[in-house]
Design a protein around this motif. Structure first.
Motif, PDB file in Angstrom:
ATOM      1  N   GLU A  21      -5.164   5.374  36.805  1.00 50.71           N
ATOM      2  CA  GLU A  21      -6.656   5.104  36.700  1.00 50.71           C
ATOM      3  C   GLU A  21      -7.044   5.880  35.634  1.00 50.71           C
ATOM      4  N   ASP A  23     -10.605   7.104  34.513  1.00 48.97           N
ATOM      5  CA  ASP A  23     -12.016   7.280  34.657  1.00 48.97           C
ATOM      6  C   ASP A  23     -12.706   8.491  34.368  1.00 48.97           C
ATOM      7  N   ARG A  31      -7.756  12.447  26.901  1.00 46.61           N
ATOM      8  CA  ARG A  31      -8.333  12.726  25.613  1.00 46.61           C
ATOM      9  C   ARG A  31      -7.536  14.091  25.192  1.00 46.61           C
ATOM     10  N   SER A  57     -15.921   2.838  31.917  1.00 46.17           N
ATOM     11  CA  SER A  57     -16.402   2.914  30.602  1.00 46.17           C
ATOM     12  C   SER A  57     -16.159   4.354  29.933  1.00 46.17           C
ATOM     13  N   THR A  58     -15.997   5.463  30.558  1.00 45.92           N
ATOM     14  CA  THR A  58     -15.428   6.662  30.231  1.00 45.92           C
ATOM     15  C   THR A  58     -14.166   6.610  29.378  1.00 45.92           C
ATOM     16  N   LEU A  60     -12.841   3.712  28.229  1.00 44.42           N
ATOM     17  CA  LEU A  60     -13.171   3.246  26.951  1.00 44.42           C
ATOM     18  C   LEU A  60     -13.784   4.121  25.859  1.00 44.42           C
ATOM     19  N   GLY A  61     -14.333   4.910  26.364  1.00 47.96           N
ATOM     20  CA  GLY A  61     -14.869   6.228  25.309  1.00 47.96           C
ATOM     21  C   GLY A  61     -13.731   6.986  24.710  1.00 47.96           C
ATOM     22  N   VAL A  64     -12.144   4.677  21.904  1.00 43.73           N
ATOM     23  CA  VAL A  64     -13.025   4.768  20.894  1.00 43.73           C
ATOM     24  C   VAL A  64     -12.995   6.109  19.921  1.00 43.73           C
ATOM     25  N   GLY A  65     -12.780   7.001  20.807  1.00 43.71           N
ATOM     26  CA  GLY A  65     -12.709   8.313  20.065  1.00 43.71           C
ATOM     27  C   GLY A  65     -11.500   8.507  19.318  1.00 43.71           C
ATOM     28  N   LYS A  68     -11.549   6.367  16.079  1.00 40.23           N
ATOM     29  CA  LYS A  68     -12.270   6.842  15.108  1.00 40.23           C
ATOM     30  C   LYS A  68     -11.645   7.949  14.255  1.00 40.23           C
TER      31      LYS A  68
ATOM     32  N   ASP B 155     -26.030   1.836  29.143  1.00 40.03           N
ATOM     33  CA  ASP B 155     -25.230   2.766  29.823  1.00 40.03           C
ATOM     34  C   ASP B 155     -24.520   3.732  28.953  1.00 40.03           C
ATOM     35  N   ILE B 157     -21.988   5.972  28.026  1.00 42.29           N
ATOM     36  CA  ILE B 157     -20.568   6.202  28.116  1.00 42.29           C
ATOM     37  C   ILE B 157     -20.525   7.926  28.044  1.00 42.29           C
ATOM     38  N   GLY B 158     -19.820   8.551  28.891  1.00 45.93           N
ATOM     39  CA  GLY B 158     -20.030  10.055  29.036  1.00 45.93           C
ATOM     40  C   GLY B 158     -21.090  10.183  29.927  1.00 45.93           C
ATOM     41  N   PRO B 201     -19.774  12.245  18.478  1.00 50.48           N
ATOM     42  CA  PRO B 201     -18.660  11.314  18.267  1.00 50.48           C
ATOM     43  C   PRO B 201     -17.711  10.842  19.602  1.00 50.48           C
ATOM     44  N   THR B 202     -17.775  11.628  20.628  1.00 47.29           N
ATOM     45  CA  THR B 202     -17.072  10.700  21.520  1.00 47.29           C
ATOM     46  C   THR B 202     -17.928  10.334  22.731  1.00 47.29           C
ATOM     47  N   PHE B 204     -20.730   7.195  23.513  1.00 45.31           N
ATOM     48  CA  PHE B 204     -21.189   5.788  23.059  1.00 45.31           C
ATOM     49  C   PHE B 204     -22.266   5.371  24.066  1.00 45.31           C
ATOM     50  N   ASP B 275     -22.480  -1.883  34.351  1.00 46.17           N
ATOM     51  CA  ASP B 275     -21.061  -2.200  34.643  1.00 46.17           C
ATOM     52  C   ASP B 275     -20.832  -1.634  36.137  1.00 46.17           C
ATOM     53  N   ARG B 324     -19.550   4.724  43.205  1.00 45.33           N
ATOM     54  CA  ARG B 324     -18.741   5.283  42.087  1.00 45.33           C
ATOM     55  C   ARG B 324     -19.421   5.221  40.727  1.00 45.33           C
TER      56      ARG B 324
END
Lengths: 109, 336
Positions: A21, A23, A31, A57-58, A60-61, A64-65, A68, B155, B157-158, B201-202, B204, B275, B324
């Motif tokens: 997972e 998350d 990372r 979404s974390t 996903l971040g 993206v990092g 980039k 939302d 992220i982070g 940059p990390t 979003f 989400d 969660r």
């Protein structure tokens, strides 16, 4: 809530196979493990997500990092083995349009 | 009689009782005694010293070697005493930090507070519940001079504190946007530039931006990678995803955001969410879209705020009251 990260390096290409997972709890580990491979010049990183059962979404971040960072170093990122649920996540966020994404797992080497 | 002497007497009594007839009672008393010594901050090494004094008094003929061994035990226990005191001081620091975070969370509430606008033709409801103390979800309404209403749901992220700080930045750039650039696509393009330049940059942001015009009852919307909302057609009783394509904020500063529009009839409902709603996990797995829609449909006849509250209650129950992810749901219902 666990993740396993298996890294194989062959010439310029790094293949990472993830399982578990992704998350808020496991994202920092991903990372830290993956980032150094994206900072090499013209690196090619393939990430196999077929063993990933959950990603928020974390997570996903993190991708993206990585994306980039690879772009900044003229490298490429390819994500393979996405489940329908993961595919939807990349579609909704518009990332599927700018990243190289494939639902099939990589065949052979 | 000073405190140490009183404790000594008490301990000696327990010891004597136990040496005499090994009762449960003595063991129970010693447990009580131990709690009391912790309360009065008596260190482990002091306890050993108390023990040595007591036993020498009670049994003067003990072998010398046993007594000497207690000196070693006392030395060894010193580190335990230090570790314990360190633990205590960390607990104090932790309590202070918790207080600070509480202050920050309430400040976030104040800073990011948004008023739900009131207009005659539209009933608006909103609920936002953080999974932790500080939310990564954010929603905002702006009432324009021409009567139109902007709504944004985002939302970050982070999660946690950095996300909360980032949100304040978003809010202030939204508030400082000129009244003539209300178009959802423009709003996202501007914010995208702000986020791309200023944010770590990390980090979003996904955002859904909408504009409701009461003059022609049209809802204009754009999305930056945000979870699609739903549109309820009152006439047919059907739901439809509010599809909108667009890249996350903060990835590419040249990103463009398409604008979509939807005519809203009396009784139609627009549902926007984070989400945390669709990615809600239950014991049997993920919440299916059909299940979510069934819950919404069950309450669709209620007022906007009631729909939001009731759907939240249902999903909270499904997740065993353990969120969660942050949960945000906004309902716009045309009433006239």
């Amino acid at each position: 809530m666990n993740i396993s990260i298996d890294v194989k390096e062959l010439d310029q290409q790094t293949t990472m196979t993830l399982a578990g997972e992704i998350d808020a709890y496991t994202a920092p580990q991903l990372r830290e493990t993956a980032f150094p491979y994206t900072e090499k010049k013209q690196a090619s990183v393939v990430i196999d997500l077929s063993g990933v059962t959950y990603m928020d979404s974390t997570g996903l971040g993190v991708f993206v990092g990585l994306f980039k960072s690879l772009n900044a170093n003229d490298g490429t990122l390819k994500l393979v083995g996405l489940s329908d649920r993961l595919k939807r996540l990349f579609d909704i966020t518009g990332l599927a349009d700018i990243m190289n994404i494939n639902s099939e797992a990589e065949g052979g080497v | 009689m000073n405190f140490r002497d009183r404790m000594l007497d008490e301990y000696k009594e327990i010891l004597k009782t136990y040496i005499h007839d090994q009762t449960e009672q003595a063991l129970y008393m010693s447990q009580k005694f131990s709690r009391k010594s912790i309360e009065y901050k008596i260190s482990p090494e002091e306890m050993i010293s108390l023990h040595k004094t007591s036993i020498m008094d009670l049994e003067p003929d003990l072998p010398e070697s046993l007594l000497l061994s207690l000196d070693i035990l006392l030395e060894v226990m010193m580190s335990y005493g230090l570790a314990y005191r360190e633990h205590q001081s960390l607990r104090t620091i932790q309590r202070e930090l918790i207080n600070e975070i509480e202050v920050a969370a309430s400040m976030q509430q104040t800073l990011l507070g948004t008023q739900i606008p009131r207009i005659s033709s539209l009933d608006i409801g909103a609920i936002s519940v953080p999974a932790k103390q500080m939310s990564g979800d954010y929603y905002h309404f702006v009432s324009h001079e021409n009567g139109a209403i902007s709504v944004a749901i985002a939302d970050i992220i982070g999660k946690g504190i950095p996300a909360a700080l980032c949100m304040s930045m978003i809010k202030y750039s939204m508030d400082s946007m000129p009244d003539d650039s209300q178009n959802p696509g423009d709003v996202l393009e501007r914010l995208n530039r702000v986020v791309e330049q200023n944010v770590d940059p990390t980090m979003f942001i996904t955002m859904f931006s909408g504009l409701y015009h009461p003059d022609n009852h049209t809802f204009y919307y754009s999305s930056a990678g945000h979870e699609p909302g739903f549109f309820y057609h009152a006439e047919t009783g059907t739901f439809e995803e509010l599809q909108a394509k667009g890249l996350l904020l903060g990835v590419d500063k040249k990103a463009k955001y398409n604008e979509y529009e939807r005519k809203v009839e009396v009784g139609d409902v627009i549902l926007l969410m984070s989400d945390g709603v669709t990615e809600c996990r239950t014991e049997e797995g993920f919440l299916e879209v059909d299940t979510l829609i069934a819950y919404i449909k069950k309450y669709i006849h209620l007022s906007a705020q009631d729909i939001a509250d009731k759907v939240y209650k249902e999903l909270e129950y499904l997740q065993d009251f353990q969120l969660r992810d942050d949960f945000t749901l906004i309902i716009l219902k045309r009433t006239a």
